[in-house]
Design a protein around this motif. Sequence first.
Motif, PDB file in Angstrom:
ATOM      1  N   VAL A   1       0.851  -1.176   0.000  1.00 10.11           N
ATOM      2  CA  VAL A   1       0.000   0.000   0.000  1.00 10.11           C
ATOM      3  C   VAL A   1       0.896   1.237   0.000  1.00 10.11           C
ATOM      4  O   VAL A   1       1.616   1.500   0.963  1.00 10.11           O
ATOM      5  N   ASP A   2       0.849   1.981  -1.086  1.00  9.57           N
ATOM      6  CA  ASP A   2       1.665   3.185  -1.271  1.00  9.57           C
ATOM      7  C   ASP A   2       0.866   4.390  -0.768  1.00  9.57           C
ATOM      8  O   ASP A   2      -0.195   4.702  -1.307  1.00  9.57           O
TER       9      ASP A   2
ATOM     10  N   ALA B   1       1.801  -2.470  -6.157  1.00 10.52           N
ATOM     11  CA  ALA B   1       1.332  -1.660  -5.023  1.00 10.52           C
ATOM     12  C   ALA B   1       0.060  -0.895  -5.382  1.00 10.52           C
ATOM     13  O   ALA B   1      -0.130  -0.457  -6.520  1.00 10.52           O
ATOM     14  N   ARG B   2      -0.816  -0.773  -4.398  1.00  7.45           N
ATOM     15  CA  ARG B   2      -2.036   0.023  -4.552  1.00  7.45           C
ATOM     16  C   ARG B   2      -1.858   1.342  -3.809  1.00  7.45           C
ATOM     17  O   ARG B   2      -1.205   1.384  -2.763  1.00  7.45           O
ATOM     18  N   HIS B   3      -2.454   2.383  -4.345  1.00  5.31           N
ATOM     19  CA  HIS B   3      -2.317   3.700  -3.724  1.00  5.31           C
ATOM     20  C   HIS B   3      -3.468   3.955  -2.768  1.00  5.31           C
ATOM     21  O   HIS B   3      -4.625   3.643  -3.055  1.00  5.31           O
ATOM     22  N   LEU B   4      -3.128   4.532  -1.605  1.00  5.75           N
ATOM     23  CA  LEU B   4      -4.136   4.907  -0.608  1.00  5.75           C
ATOM     24  C   LEU B   4      -3.926   6.368  -0.254  1.00  5.75           C
ATOM     25  O   LEU B   4      -2.851   6.753   0.223  1.00  5.75           O
TER      26      LEU B   4
ATOM     27  N   ALA C   1     -14.912   3.278   0.783  1.00  3.43           N
ATOM     28  CA  ALA C   1     -14.847   3.166  -0.676  1.00  3.43           C
ATOM     29  C   ALA C   1     -13.415   3.069  -1.173  1.00  3.43           C
ATOM     30  O   ALA C   1     -13.164   2.564  -2.268  1.00  3.43           O
ATOM     31  N   ALA C   2     -12.461   3.540  -0.370  1.00  5.61           N
ATOM     32  CA  ALA C   2     -11.064   3.503  -0.790  1.00  5.61           C
ATOM     33  C   ALA C   2     -10.549   2.078  -0.917  1.00  5.61           C
ATOM     34  O   ALA C   2      -9.574   1.822  -1.629  1.00  5.61           O
ATOM     35  N   LEU C   3     -11.191   1.127  -0.235  1.00  7.19           N
ATOM     36  CA  LEU C   3     -10.758  -0.267  -0.251  1.00  7.19           C
ATOM     37  C   LEU C   3     -11.611  -1.144  -1.156  1.00  7.19           C
ATOM     38  O   LEU C   3     -11.491  -2.370  -1.118  1.00  7.19           O
ATOM     39  N   ALA C   4     -12.457  -0.556  -1.967  1.00  3.07           N
ATOM     40  CA  ALA C   4     -13.322  -1.331  -2.848  1.00  3.07           C
ATOM     41  C   ALA C   4     -12.489  -2.174  -3.810  1.00  3.07           C
ATOM     42  O   ALA C   4     -11.611  -1.668  -4.504  1.00  3.07           O
ATOM     43  N   GLY C   5     -12.759  -3.465  -3.826  1.00  4.85           N
ATOM     44  CA  GLY C   5     -12.049  -4.366  -4.721  1.00  4.85           C
ATOM     45  C   GLY C   5     -10.736  -4.882  -4.187  1.00  4.85           C
ATOM     46  O   GLY C   5     -10.056  -5.659  -4.864  1.00  4.85           O
ATOM     47  N   TRP C   6     -10.344  -4.480  -2.989  1.00  7.89           N
ATOM     48  CA  TRP C   6      -9.084  -4.949  -2.414  1.00  7.89           C
ATOM     49  C   TRP C   6      -9.302  -6.329  -1.791  1.00  7.89           C
ATOM     50  O   TRP C   6     -10.362  -6.605  -1.225  1.00  7.89           O
ATOM     51  N   PRO C   7      -8.322  -7.222  -1.866  1.00 10.24           N
ATOM     52  CA  PRO C   7      -8.468  -8.555  -1.267  1.00 10.24           C
ATOM     53  C   PRO C   7      -8.614  -8.467   0.247  1.00 10.24           C
ATOM     54  O   PRO C   7      -7.866  -7.750   0.916  1.00 10.24           O
TER      55      PRO C   7
ATOM     56  N   GLU D   1      -2.428  -9.682   3.574  1.00 15.51           N
ATOM     57  CA  GLU D   1      -1.759  -8.838   4.568  1.00 15.51           C
ATOM     58  C   GLU D   1      -1.247  -7.593   3.857  1.00 15.51           C
ATOM     59  O   GLU D   1      -0.556  -7.689   2.835  1.00 15.51           O
ATOM     60  N   PHE D   2      -1.599  -6.453   4.391  1.00 10.77           N
ATOM     61  CA  PHE D   2      -1.192  -5.192   3.780  1.00 10.77           C
ATOM     62  C   PHE D   2       0.137  -4.723   4.376  1.00 10.77           C
ATOM     63  O   PHE D   2       0.318  -4.705   5.599  1.00 10.77           O
ATOM     64  N   ILE D   3       1.049  -4.336   3.499  1.00 10.57           N
ATOM     65  CA  ILE D   3       2.331  -3.760   3.899  1.00 10.57           C
ATOM     66  C   ILE D   3       2.338  -2.320   3.404  1.00 10.57           C
ATOM     67  O   ILE D   3       2.396  -2.068   2.197  1.00 10.57           O
ATOM     68  N   THR D   4       2.252  -1.377   4.321  1.00  9.46           N
ATOM     69  CA  THR D   4       2.186   0.031   3.931  1.00  9.46           C
ATOM     70  C   THR D   4       3.596   0.619   3.864  1.00  9.46           C
ATOM     71  O   THR D   4       4.486   0.214   4.619  1.00  9.46           O
ATOM     72  N   TYR D   5       3.771   1.555   2.969  1.00 10.22           N
ATOM     73  CA  TYR D   5       5.074   2.228   2.876  1.00 10.22           C
ATOM     74  C   TYR D   5       4.886   3.657   2.383  1.00 10.22           C
ATOM     75  O   TYR D   5       3.876   4.006   1.763  1.00 10.22           O
TER      76      TYR D   5
END
Length: 307
Positions: free
Chosen positions: A225-226, A239-242, A250-256, A260-264
């Motif tokens: 997660v970028d 990477a997906r943008h947040l 709604a920001a997480l629509a379609g996310w698995p 496990e999310f790794i944010t950076y």
Amino acid sequence: MDLITDLFSRHGLIAVAIAVLLHQLGAPLPSTPLLLLLGAESVSRDGFALQAFAAITGAAMVANLLWFWAGRRLGRRVLAALCRVSISPDSCVRQNEISFARRGALTLLIAKFVPGLSMLAPPLAGALGMTAGRFLTWNLLGSALWAAAGLAAGRVFHAQIDALLRELARLGSAAIALGVAVVAAYLAWRLWRRAVVRRELNGFERLEPADVAALQQQGCQIVFVDVRGGPPASRIPGARHLDLGALGDAALAGWPVEAEFITYCACPNDVSAARAAQWLKARGHQARVLRGGIDAWQQAGLALEAV
């Protein structure tokens, strides 16, 4: 206004230029009140407004050029250093990147009117690769607009400023003590809030880039997660943008859901990434932070993909 008149008759506008220069370099000196006082003083002194305008604009340009050069030479390292001394380091770089992403060079036109953006805009422009000619043009326009607005406001409200100065002179040291107490209380509250938030966010588990790569090789379902502010030139593959400025379900629509999310991020102490992990965990997701962000990932020799 006798005190102001005496100040400029003794020291001239060089004192004003030095004060603005130091403020633009990052010293905690008040600049807006100074511009208002200069504008009020110019009402009774012919030609003073033009001299003050030139001194303020020139001093601001010198300081901004130094920061632009530092950003060009040192890149994000100078931004990280500046944000470490910021009262709000978690949003320091991210908010400025968003401003450049949305407005481009126009950011330099409004930078001095936005708290936190004034000092960071020049080095960020250098770090993002803005040409020197473009920076000089837009920063000069922004500096001139800021100086003119402050002086004009001082001229318009010169009667009120004059009355305020007389009242402060009547109160004497009590007014100074009250002002210092108010400023000190505000800074103490902000620093306390900063310590509380940092202690909370530092509690999130952080993984080294090599550890994350090992988890991927073991077949773990990981989603990066970028949370960087502006549109990046490159990112960790997949990477997906947040957007931290527009969080919502709604920001997480379609996310698995089971991943496990790794944010950076690319921010001091991974604070923005930790804030994103906190938000994800509050919604029942597994989330950890990539220690050192995308810079550490790249330094470890791991792959990036162009956006």
